[in-house]
Structures are given as structure tokens and as C-alpha cells.
Design a protein around this motif. Structure first.
Motif, PDB file in Angstrom:
ATOM      1  N   THR A   1      20.244   4.037  23.497  1.00 59.41           N
ATOM      2  CA  THR A   1      21.578   3.436  23.379  1.00 59.41           C
ATOM      3  C   THR A   1      22.679   4.441  23.058  1.00 59.41           C
ATOM      4  O   THR A   1      23.851   4.102  23.146  1.00 59.41           O
ATOM      5  CB  THR A   1      21.600   2.355  22.285  1.00 59.41           C
ATOM      6  OG1 THR A   1      21.415   2.971  21.001  1.00 59.41           O
ATOM      7  CG2 THR A   1      20.499   1.328  22.499  1.00 59.41           C
TER       8      THR A   1
ATOM      9  N   SER B   1      19.893  -4.912  23.217  1.00 59.11           N
ATOM     10  CA  SER B   1      19.214  -3.634  23.016  1.00 59.11           C
ATOM     11  C   SER B   1      18.316  -3.652  21.781  1.00 59.11           C
ATOM     12  O   SER B   1      17.222  -3.076  21.794  1.00 59.11           O
ATOM     13  CB  SER B   1      20.237  -2.498  22.894  1.00 59.11           C
ATOM     14  OG  SER B   1      21.070  -2.669  21.759  1.00 59.11           O
TER      15      SER B   1
ATOM     16  N   MET C   1      20.581  -2.381  27.566  1.00 56.75           N
ATOM     17  CA  MET C   1      21.162  -1.433  26.621  1.00 56.75           C
ATOM     18  C   MET C   1      22.685  -1.521  26.542  1.00 56.75           C
ATOM     19  O   MET C   1      23.333  -0.648  25.967  1.00 56.75           O
ATOM     20  CB  MET C   1      20.751   0.001  26.990  1.00 56.75           C
ATOM     21  CG  MET C   1      19.260   0.211  26.966  1.00 56.75           C
ATOM     22  SD  MET C   1      18.550  -0.149  25.322  1.00 56.75           S
ATOM     23  CE  MET C   1      16.984  -0.903  25.775  1.00 56.75           C
TER      24      MET C   1
END
Length: 299
Positions: A246, A166, A160
Motif C-alpha cells: 500500500t 487493503s 489496495m
């Protein structure tokens, strides 16, 4: 006389059935009016106003829209949203189609496997995001552990940390979760295909792949259009997975358009500006859906 009485009875029964149908539809209609139509109308009205947290709202006309098309953050979020749609839609559809073809066979325990493949759909996106965020953890996550055990990576990946890692990670999670819904749409269409068509194709010497390519897929076209439209709209409205996994970072590189609308409206209290974003997003989704239906519905 008898025919007139019979005709009157038919009209009465038909009218009664219409009213009964309206009574059954009314709850769903009211829910749609309260939770969809009314908020949409209010958003459209607010998009022409400057709505401060305190004080009266002020009519600004098209100022919110003029500002919107000059907003770099809006275009950045919109580009990322389109990128996400392009990346997640193909694997989501192809896996759903493969599962539908697989569970359409009459095999032992096939109902069990249908349930297993559909099970992730009923889990909330928030729960899935939290579980997969733990699985992607760079210290004790299962993904890095097994990848290192298989010697596919030398050191743990911080999944992430940036959009380059991500986005594929979230795409994999969303595909795992939502493919079962696409499977159900296509499976219902598959089971409506008469068996006589397949028997005729076997007599003509068509193998399995030719049957799928020239018979199954053309007949499935309406269901395919529906599945793709639903997938694109769902991907365009992505929110929870990016907020949880995120937080829109790093440097807003994974901020979706819905995330930006939420921040604008409920963090910065620019309700009019957020409403303008909502209306523009709605128009974009309508345009995308119309294009998909037009292109995919061609003979």
C-alpha cells in the motif's frame, strides 16, 4: 580424606561445566549485545538530542517527546497499528490453534501436512507481499478472477486502493503466512500433555469438545500466552507488507508506527525524533505484553 578429594572433584567438575555453558551461550549473548542492546541504548540516548544530517548533535532534553505527543501523524499511525493488531490477532491465533489440534493427531502423512502448513513461515515477508500483491491485482490477479468466476463480485476490486479493502486483504495474507508459527508453538505444548489425562477423561465420559475445553486449553495456557504475546508484538512491528502493498496510502491511512519511524529517521533524517518514537513504541509493547501475561495467566 577420600570424601574431601571427592568433594573437590565435584566442585571442579561443576565449575568446568559452568564455564562450558558460558562458552556456548557467549556467541548468542554477543549477538544480542551488538544487534539489540547496543542499538537500544543508542536510540535511548539519541532520543534526547536533535541530530541533524550534517553538523553536531544538540541536547534537547525531553523536547522530542513533547513534540511527539502533539504530533497528529504519530497518533494516526498508532491508531492504525492498534486497529491492525485487533483485526489480525484473532484469526491468526484461532487458525494456528485449529491447525495445531489438527496435526496433533496420529494419522498417515501427518508429518507432510505439518511441513506444508509451516512452509509459508519460512518465506520472507517481502516475497509474500510481492506475490500476494500480484494475486490482488485488479486486472490480472487471481483473487478477482476466482471471485468473479464464483459470481461473488460483479467487477474487479481494487484491493489496495483504500484501507477498507487493503486491510482485510493484508490480514488474510499475514494470517496465511504466520499461522504456521503459532501452530508450532501450540503443537509443542500439545505433545507435552500426558496421554493418561485424555484416557482418564474418556473413562469419565467426556466427549472431544469437552476434552478440548476443560483439559487441553487450560493446560495450554502458558503456550497460548506466548503465542498471543508474539502475535501482538509481531503485528505491532508490521512494516514490509504495508510498504510494499500500500506504500502507506492512500493519504497515510495505512501507515504503521514502524513505517512512520522509518520515514522520520531515514527519509527526513530526524534521527533524534525517530529514536523517541522507537522508545515510546518499546514502552507500549512492554505494557501490552505485561497486560496480556497478567490477564491470561489468571487461574
Amino acid at each position: 580424606m577420600k570424601s574431601r578429594v571427592a568433594g573437590t572433584k565435584r566442585v571442579f567438575i561443576g565449575t568446568k561445566l559452568q564455564w562450558i555453558s558460558i562458552v556456548f551461550v557467549l556467541p548468542a549473548l554477543l549477538l544480542n549485545l551488538i544487534f539489540y542492546i547496543y542499538p537500544l541504548v543508542q536510540s535511548l540516548i539519541l532520543s534526547f538530542y536533535d541530530v541533524p544530517m550534517l553538523g553536531d548533535k544538540m541536547f534537547t532534553g525531553l523536547e522530542n517527546y513533547r513534540q511527539l505527543f502533539q504530533d497528529a501523524a504519530f497518533w494516526k499511525a498508532l491508531r492504525f497499528t492498534f486497529l491492525y493488531i485487533l483485526i489480525v490477532t484473532p484469526p491468526l491465533f484461532l487458525l494456528g490453534l485449529a491447525l495445531a489440534l489438527l496435526v496433533n493427531a496420529r494419522l498417515p502423512l501427518i508429518t507432510f501436512f505439518r511441513s506444508v502448513y509451516f512452509l509459508p513461515v519460512i518465506i520472507s515477508m517481502v516475497s509474500c507481499s510481492l506475490v500476494w500483491l500480484w494475486a490482488y491485482n485488479d486486472v490480472y490477479g487471481l483473487v478477482n478472477y476466482y471471485l468473479m468466476e464464483l459470481h461473488l463480485i460483479d467487477k474487479p476490486v481494487v484491493w489496495m486502493a483504500e484501507a477498507g479493502t487493503s486491510l482485510p486483504a493484508i490480514t488474510f495474507m499475514v494470517t496465511w503466512k504466520v499461522a504456521g508459527f503459532t501452530m508450532i508453538i501450540l503443537l509443542s505444548a500439545l505433545q507435552s500433555i500426558p496421554s493418561d489425562i485424555y484416557e482418564a477423561s474418556k473413562i469419565d465420559g467426556a466427549n472431544r469438545w469437552k476434552t478440548i475445553l476443560y483439559i487441553t486449553l487450560p493446560i495450554l495456557k502458558p503456550a497460548i500466552v506466548l503465542a498471543l504475546v508474539v502475535s501482538v508484538i509481531g503485528s505491532a512491528l508490521a512494516f514490509e507488507q504495508f510498504v510494499i502493498m500500500t506504500q502507506g496510502g492512500p493519504s497515510n491511512s495505512t501507515t504503521t508506527i514502524v513505517n512512520l519511524i522509518y520515514d522520520t529517521s531515514f527519509k527526513y533524517y530526524k534521527f533524534g525524533y525517530g529514536s523517541a518514537m522507537t522508545i515510546v513504541l518499546l514502552l507500549i509493547l512492554l505494557l501490552l505484553s505485561a497486560i496480556q501475561v497478567k490477564v491470561l495467566s489468571r487461574n
